[in-house]
Design an enzyme around this catalytic site. Structure first.
Site, PDB file in Angstrom:
ATOM      1  N   HIS A  20       0.826  -1.202   0.000  1.00 34.23           N
ATOM      2  CA  HIS A  20       0.000   0.000   0.000  1.00 34.23           C
ATOM      3  C   HIS A  20       0.868   1.262   0.000  1.00 34.23           C
ATOM      4  O   HIS A  20       1.793   1.389   0.786  1.00 34.23           O
ATOM      5  CB  HIS A  20      -0.902  -0.006   1.235  1.00 34.23           C
ATOM      6  CG  HIS A  20      -1.863   1.116   1.268  1.00 34.23           C
ATOM      7  ND1 HIS A  20      -2.190   1.748   2.431  1.00 34.23           N
ATOM      8  CD2 HIS A  20      -2.573   1.728   0.290  1.00 34.23           C
ATOM      9  CE1 HIS A  20      -3.070   2.704   2.175  1.00 34.23           C
ATOM     10  NE2 HIS A  20      -3.307   2.705   0.880  1.00 34.23           N
ATOM     11  N   HIS A  96       5.757  17.838 -16.551  1.00 29.26           N
ATOM     12  CA  HIS A  96       6.566  16.647 -16.855  1.00 29.26           C
ATOM     13  C   HIS A  96       7.861  16.612 -16.042  1.00 29.26           C
ATOM     14  O   HIS A  96       8.278  15.547 -15.580  1.00 29.26           O
ATOM     15  CB  HIS A  96       6.870  16.605 -18.363  1.00 29.26           C
ATOM     16  CG  HIS A  96       7.591  15.383 -18.795  1.00 29.26           C
ATOM     17  ND1 HIS A  96       7.064  14.113 -18.667  1.00 29.26           N
ATOM     18  CD2 HIS A  96       8.816  15.219 -19.362  1.00 29.26           C
ATOM     19  CE1 HIS A  96       7.928  13.216 -19.137  1.00 29.26           C
ATOM     20  NE2 HIS A  96       9.004  13.878 -19.559  1.00 29.26           N
ATOM     21  N   ALA A 119       3.762   9.248 -22.664  1.00 29.31           N
ATOM     22  CA  ALA A 119       3.006   8.040 -22.306  1.00 29.31           C
ATOM     23  C   ALA A 119       3.621   7.484 -21.026  1.00 29.31           C
ATOM     24  O   ALA A 119       4.315   6.460 -21.027  1.00 29.31           O
ATOM     25  CB  ALA A 119       3.033   7.026 -23.438  1.00 29.31           C
TER      26      ALA A 119
END
Length: 129
Positions: A20, A96, A119
């Site tokens: 987690h 980015h 991507a």
């Protein structure tokens, strides 16, 4: 031998070690990969396997509670944006350069053969209960 799902032993093993809150970067062939995270490089040729194929396979195996991508993806790669929007209605968008910085915190990097820009997505693992 596994009957279905992710057959790549390195990737299947790396996924089994996630917990987690761990981060997984799924990236195109051009994304700089930082030192530190475990890397499973699936890139074979330009475009193979695609970002979409790898993402779909990972989402079938992982519980994901959140995702972050580059804001530049919206204009530079509408197909990747549509794919991520379809899976993550609350997709977080950041510059980015910030995504590249955050990728150093990833526990796992899965490099695809994708040859279209931006991507890339940083997945935050959830729990199944």
């Amino acid at each position: 031998m596994r009957r279905a799902g992710i057959l790549n032993r390195h990737l299947a093993g790396a996924l089994a070690e996630l917990g987690h809150g761990h981060l997984v970067l799924v990236c195109d062939a051009g994304m700089p990969i930082p030192q530190g995270p475990r890397v499973v490089d699936l890139a074979f040729r330009a475009g193979v396997p695609s970002f979409a194929e790898v993402l779909e396979g990972l989402l079938a195996e992982l519980v994901v509670e959140g995702a972050t991508a580059a804001a530049e993806m919206r204009t530079a790669n509408p197909a990747a944006a549509a794919l991520l929007d379809g899976h993550f209605p609350d997709l977080a968008l950041i510059p980015h350069e910030h995504l590249k910085d955050l990728s150093a915190q990833a526990r796992l990097v899965v490099r695809t053969g994708e040859a279209h820009p931006y991507a890339n997505v940083l997945l935050r693992c959830g729990v199944f209960f």
